[in-house]
Design a protein around this motif. Structure first.
Motif, short mmCIF file in Angstrom:
data_model
loop_
_atom_site.label_atom_id
_atom_site.label_comp_id
_atom_site.label_asym_id
_atom_site.label_seq_id
_atom_site.Cartn_x
_atom_site.Cartn_y
_atom_site.Cartn_z
N ALA A 78 0.83 -1.21 0.00
CA ALA A 78 0.00 0.00 0.00
C ALA A 78 0.86 1.26 0.00
O ALA A 78 0.57 2.23 -0.71
CB ALA A 78 -0.93 -0.01 1.22
N LEU A 79 1.93 1.24 0.77
CA LEU A 79 2.83 2.41 0.80
C LEU A 79 3.51 2.61 -0.55
O LEU A 79 3.62 3.74 -1.04
CB LEU A 79 3.89 2.23 1.89
CG LEU A 79 3.39 2.32 3.34
CD1 LEU A 79 4.52 1.99 4.31
CD2 LEU A 79 2.84 3.70 3.63
N GLY A 80 3.96 1.51 -1.16
CA GLY A 80 4.60 1.63 -2.48
C GLY A 80 3.65 2.14 -3.53
O GLY A 80 4.01 3.01 -4.35
N ALA A 81 2.41 1.61 -3.52
CA ALA A 81 1.42 2.06 -4.51
C ALA A 81 1.07 3.53 -4.29
O ALA A 81 0.91 4.30 -5.27
CB ALA A 81 0.17 1.19 -4.40
N SER A 82 0.94 3.94 -3.04
CA SER A 82 0.63 5.34 -2.74
C SER A 82 1.76 6.25 -3.21
O SER A 82 1.51 7.33 -3.77
CB SER A 82 0.41 5.52 -1.24
OG SER A 82 -0.66 4.71 -0.78
N VAL B 190 -1.30 12.60 4.14
CA VAL B 190 -1.72 11.29 4.65
C VAL B 190 -0.62 10.25 4.41
O VAL B 190 -0.35 9.39 5.26
CB VAL B 190 -3.04 10.85 3.99
CG1 VAL B 190 -3.40 9.43 4.39
CG2 VAL B 190 -4.16 11.82 4.34
N PHE B 191 0.02 10.32 3.24
CA PHE B 191 1.11 9.41 2.92
C PHE B 191 2.25 9.55 3.92
O PHE B 191 2.82 8.56 4.39
CB PHE B 191 1.59 9.69 1.50
CG PHE B 191 2.82 8.93 1.10
CD1 PHE B 191 2.78 7.55 0.92
CD2 PHE B 191 4.02 9.59 0.90
CE1 PHE B 191 3.92 6.85 0.56
CE2 PHE B 191 5.16 8.90 0.54
CZ PHE B 191 5.11 7.52 0.36
N LEU B 192 2.60 10.77 4.29
CA LEU B 192 3.64 10.98 5.29
C LEU B 192 3.25 10.40 6.65
O LEU B 192 4.07 9.80 7.35
CB LEU B 192 3.93 12.47 5.44
CG LEU B 192 4.66 13.16 4.28
CD1 LEU B 192 4.84 14.64 4.57
CD2 LEU B 192 6.00 12.51 3.99
N VAL B 193 1.99 10.58 7.00
CA VAL B 193 1.51 10.01 8.26
C VAL B 193 1.67 8.49 8.25
O VAL B 193 2.12 7.88 9.23
CB VAL B 193 0.04 10.40 8.51
CG1 VAL B 193 -0.52 9.65 9.71
CG2 VAL B 193 -0.08 11.90 8.73
N SER C 269 3.74 19.50 5.80
CA SER C 269 4.43 18.21 5.71
C SER C 269 5.59 18.12 6.70
O SER C 269 5.82 17.09 7.32
CB SER C 269 4.92 17.97 4.29
OG SER C 269 5.83 18.98 3.88
N ILE C 270 6.32 19.23 6.86
CA ILE C 270 7.43 19.24 7.82
C ILE C 270 6.90 19.07 9.24
O ILE C 270 7.47 18.34 10.06
CB ILE C 270 8.25 20.53 7.68
CG1 ILE C 270 8.94 20.57 6.31
CG2 ILE C 270 9.27 20.65 8.80
CD1 ILE C 270 9.64 21.87 6.01
N MET C 271 5.79 19.72 9.55
CA MET C 271 5.20 19.62 10.88
C MET C 271 4.76 18.19 11.17
O MET C 271 4.95 17.68 12.27
CB MET C 271 4.01 20.56 11.00
CG MET C 271 3.35 20.58 12.37
SD MET C 271 2.06 21.83 12.51
CE MET C 271 0.92 21.27 11.24
N VAL C 272 4.19 17.51 10.17
CA VAL C 272 3.78 16.12 10.35
C VAL C 272 4.98 15.24 10.67
O VAL C 272 4.95 14.41 11.59
CB VAL C 272 3.05 15.61 9.08
CG1 VAL C 272 2.88 14.09 9.14
CG2 VAL C 272 1.70 16.28 8.95
N VAL C 273 6.05 15.42 9.93
CA VAL C 273 7.25 14.60 10.13
C VAL C 273 7.87 14.85 11.51
O VAL C 273 8.42 13.95 12.13
CB VAL C 273 8.28 14.88 9.01
CG1 VAL C 273 9.59 14.16 9.29
CG2 VAL C 273 7.72 14.45 7.67
N VAL C 274 7.75 16.07 12.02
CA VAL C 274 8.34 16.40 13.32
C VAL C 274 7.44 15.95 14.47
O VAL C 274 7.91 15.39 15.47
CB VAL C 274 8.61 17.91 13.42
CG1 VAL C 274 9.00 18.29 14.83
CG2 VAL C 274 9.70 18.31 12.44
#
Length: 363
Positions: A75-79, A115-118, A171-176
């Motif tokens: 799923a991650l690869g397809a996304s 969502v992908f980053l999450v 996106s940076i905030m999600v990663v942090v």
């Protein structure tokens, strides 16, 4: 039947929920592009293909829960592919064609990128999550940001500012923030584990390993509340102080451990053995009549008298029994058992007395 690991169940439910949301997003994107005025080949192919794939992964997960890891990676690869392809295609097309604007051609995938980053930060452990998120940002967000920075007239449009925020600060905030959340979750789990250890310590006697008085009282209260037939045996080792005085407390501790082990080996799983205090133990026997309770007590007496603990010549115990009666409380049951126990002591020990007045002397 073995208990299911709650962590495994949580992961499967989480993956199933994310796959369902991805399927919903794919179906919505398919409908939007097919019903739109402009039909671009990639927009007509990628969303329905992704929808079919996510539907297949949901079916696979429901039928083969053990495949959850492989399904997650698929799923991650397809996304990732579904997000990388339009980012590069449309930024390249807009860069090479002056009459084409990226803000008009790029599909509405900025929220899906977040969502992908999450998903990456949740399902990939440790530092690899940061590396995967950084790689995803370079392959998906960076081309769009570089294009917008080079085309200021598009950057300051509502769509341009939305893309800038989604692919930049958000996106940076999600990663942090997600690793911080993961750390808090880990701390909560450690605290929960420590709490479980403390509960075990409260419920187990540290010397003998049998249940503690606290848990014994709780079990007895539960049996009383159920009003089901049950009996109680109170046993006390005979002349235990003399064992400590003659041979020392380490030998006395060994005697207690040996007695507890012998009694545990005799009792069934639904019968409770608790150390009541010092050399005294309480046994709760559910679903028993007077004759059955007497037999259990006699077997316990025989097991204890056969316990070999050198240099103690022989270990014996006095036992008092009582059946639970209507209207009993914790105090009334224990009082009858104590009276029967002291009657056995008065008879010289190594015998069983019941609260009904009978005694069996096995000296």
């Amino acid at each position: 039947m073995s208990a299911q690991d709650p962590n495994d169940r949580y992961v499967r439910v989480a993956v199933l929920a994310l796959l369902s949301l991805a399927l919903l997003a794919g179906v919505c994107a398919t409908a939007i592009h097919w019903l739109g005025r402009v039909h671009r080949p990639m927009d007509l192919v990628v969303p329905p293909t992704a929808s079919v794939l996510f539907a297949g992964l949901i079916v696979a997960l429901l039928r083969r829960p053990a495949w959850v890891l492989g399904i997650t990676w698929t799923a991650l690869g397809a996304s990732a592919l579904a997000l990388i392809a339009p980012a590069w295609l449309y930024t390249t097309q807009a860069s090479l064609s002056p009459d084409v604007r990226l803000i008009d051609t790029l599909p509405p995938v900025s929220s899906l990128f977040v969502v992908f980053l999450v998903m990456l930060m949740i399902f990939i452990p440790g530092r690899r999550a940061f590396l995967a998120a950084a790689l995803g940002w370079v392959l998906i967000a960076l081309p769009v940001l570089l294009y917008l920075l080079g085309h200021r007239q598009e950057l300051w449009t509502p769509r341009g500012k939305d893309l800038l925020m989604a692919y930049g600060p958000v996106s940076i905030m999600v990663v942090v923030l997600l690793p911080v959340q993961r750390g808090l979750t880990g701390k909560i789990r450690r605290l929960s584990s420590e709490r479980d250890v403390m509960e075990v310590m409260l419920h187990r006697d540290p010397l003998t390993g049998v249940q503690s008085r606290l848990l014994g009282e709780r079990v007895l209260r539960q049996v009383l509340a159920s009003e089901a037939p049950a009996g109680v045996i109170m046993l006390d080792l005979d002349r235990f102080k003399a064992i400590n005085d003659t041979h020392g407390h380490p030998v006395g501790d060994t005697v207690l451990q040996a007695v507890a082990d012998g009694c545990k080996g005799l009792l069934r799983a639904n019968e409770c053995l608790a150390r009541w205090g010092g050399e005294e133990f309480l046994v709760i026997v559910p679903g028993v009549d007077a004759a059955g309770l007497q037999r259990v007590a006699e077997r316990l007496r025989a097991v204890i008298s056969a316990v070999p603990v050198a240099p103690v010549p022989q270990v014996t115990a006095s036992l008092g029994t009582t059946l639970l009666r209507a209207g009993d409380t914790l105090d009334t049951v224990l009082q009858r058992a104590d009276v029967a126990l002291y009657r056995a002591k008065e008879l010289g020990g190594n015998c069983v007395c019941s609260a009904a007045g009978t005694a069996t002397d096995m000296i």
